[in-house]
Design a protein around this motif. Structure first.
Motif, PDB file in Angstrom:
ATOM      1  N   HIS A  47      -5.317   3.208  -0.662  1.00 25.76           N
ATOM      2  CA  HIS A  47      -5.365   2.617   0.666  1.00 25.76           C
ATOM      3  C   HIS A  47      -5.970   3.580   1.678  1.00 25.76           C
ATOM      4  O   HIS A  47      -6.853   3.213   2.461  1.00 25.76           O
ATOM      5  N   LEU A 106      -1.226   3.725  -5.021  1.00 22.72           N
ATOM      6  CA  LEU A 106      -1.655   2.707  -4.066  1.00 22.72           C
ATOM      7  C   LEU A 106      -1.846   3.300  -2.676  1.00 22.72           C
ATOM      8  O   LEU A 106      -2.780   2.945  -1.959  1.00 22.72           O
ATOM      9  N   ARG A 107      -0.962   4.217  -2.309  1.00 22.34           N
ATOM     10  CA  ARG A 107      -1.089   4.865  -1.004  1.00 22.34           C
ATOM     11  C   ARG A 107      -2.394   5.658  -0.916  1.00 22.34           C
ATOM     12  O   ARG A 107      -3.100   5.624   0.092  1.00 22.34           O
ATOM     13  N   GLN A 112       0.801  -1.219   0.000  1.00 22.14           N
ATOM     14  CA  GLN A 112       0.000   0.000   0.000  1.00 22.14           C
ATOM     15  C   GLN A 112       0.840   1.278   0.000  1.00 22.14           C
ATOM     16  O   GLN A 112       0.334   2.346  -0.344  1.00 22.14           O
ATOM     17  N   GLN A 153      -5.557  -4.182   3.411  1.00 24.49           N
ATOM     18  CA  GLN A 153      -4.186  -4.544   3.028  1.00 24.49           C
ATOM     19  C   GLN A 153      -4.132  -4.813   1.541  1.00 24.49           C
ATOM     20  O   GLN A 153      -4.993  -5.503   0.995  1.00 24.49           O
ATOM     21  N   LEU A 154      -3.093  -4.284   0.890  1.00 25.67           N
ATOM     22  CA  LEU A 154      -2.902  -4.485  -0.542  1.00 25.67           C
ATOM     23  C   LEU A 154      -1.705  -5.401  -0.774  1.00 25.67           C
ATOM     24  O   LEU A 154      -0.621  -5.163  -0.225  1.00 25.67           O
ATOM     25  N   ILE A 205      -7.001  -6.368  -2.770  1.00 26.66           N
ATOM     26  CA  ILE A 205      -7.343  -5.509  -1.632  1.00 26.66           C
ATOM     27  C   ILE A 205      -8.105  -6.372  -0.636  1.00 26.66           C
ATOM     28  O   ILE A 205      -9.232  -6.800  -0.897  1.00 26.66           O
TER      29      ILE A 205
END
Length: 288
Positions: A46, A42-43, A36, A58-59, A136
């Protein structure tokens, strides 16, 4: 994401692309957990999911060689969204008591697949191309009825730490939650979130003044009914080891104080949120 560790692994094994990995054998899958913070996109995803749901997210990323099956048939204890990024991947969904009813389909870049907790599945990349997808995982069990009932059944222990739950208290609550959850199927009411009209307001409220009128009382009534149903189910099963739990749930089903429930829900939320930000880092999560 341990970027230094990943870089060291790739360098030490002279791995620069999928062709290099292929030299180490066919049908490999390279798995990166908790990605993440790997990129700004992605951040941002998330943090947006966390802010919207207030649930653990959680990624993970999965890079598979052509004609590779990542994991064997399995189910996850949490809900999963699959985001296909590159290449194509064939998914197999198994249903029925013997897991023989099968649904097959292929995800292409841009496709999204949702799989609820407890659904058996496996996936494999196609023969002529590698595949990259991001999962995810969303943990709804932190605040579902099983978790709330477990906390209510630990009322004496919880009461002395109201608003500042300790790891020891939460360990006992989690153990009881797992016990209650294991009695039911993943799709039973004790393992499903409260309805959105109940769960979202108190997950997003700053305090009880932000809650719609009646949220606490309706939540309490819902938990009372679930406790009553669980007590009957356990009693009917005849499992001697669970009869004490059935009696405790039956006692709880006589009534839940809405105000006490509200305080408990906020205390649980605070604990999990602090754990979340302690692990992920609030500043990093909120960067553009």
């Amino acid at each position: 994401l341990d970027c230094a560790g990943v870089a060291s692994f790739l360098k030490s094994n002279d791995l620069r692309c999928s062709a290099d990995l292929a030299e180490h054998g066919d049908s490999w899958t390279f798995i990166l957990n908790r990605v993440q913070a790997a990129t700004g996109e992605l951040r941002s995803l998330h943090h947006t999911l966390w802010a919207a749901l207030g649930l653990d997210v959680q990624l993970n990323a999965y890079l598979s060689a052509p004609a590779a099956q990542g994991l064997n048939i399995h189910s996850d204890p949490h809900d999963v969204f699959v985001l296909q990024v590159e290449g194509n991947k064939q998914w197999h969904i198994l249903e029925g008591e013997d897991s023989t009813t099968q649904h097959d389909f292929v995800l292409t870049p841009g496709d999204v697949l949702y799989m609820p907790a407890g659904l058996n599945h496996f996936a494999e990349s196609l023969r002529d191309m590698s595949s990259l997808h991001v999962t995810i995982g969303i943990r709804r069990d932190r605040f579902n009825p099983a978790a709330l009932l477990a906390a209510l059944l630990q009322e004496d222990e919880v009461g002395s730490h109201r608003g500042s739950l300790t790891k020891d208290v939460m360990r006992d609550i989690e153990a009881l939650r797992r016990r209650i959850s294991g009695i039911c199927f993943p799709w039973d009411s004790c393992n499903l979130p409260l309805t959105a009209s109940l769960s979202l307001p108190w997950m997003q409220a700053l305090d009880e003044m932000d809650l719609p009128q009646g949220t606490a009382s309706v939540s309490a009534a819902t938990l009372v009914q679930i406790a009553r149903d669980l007590a009957s189910q356990i009693s009917a099963s005849g499992e001697a080891s669970d009869q004490d739990l059935a009696r405790r749930l039956e006692l709880l089903s006589t009534g839940v104080d809405p105000q006490a429930l509200l305080q408990l829900m906020f205390a649980l939320r605070e604990y999990h949120w602090l754990q979340h930000y302690d692990f992920n880092g609030a500043k990093e999560l909120m960067m553009d």
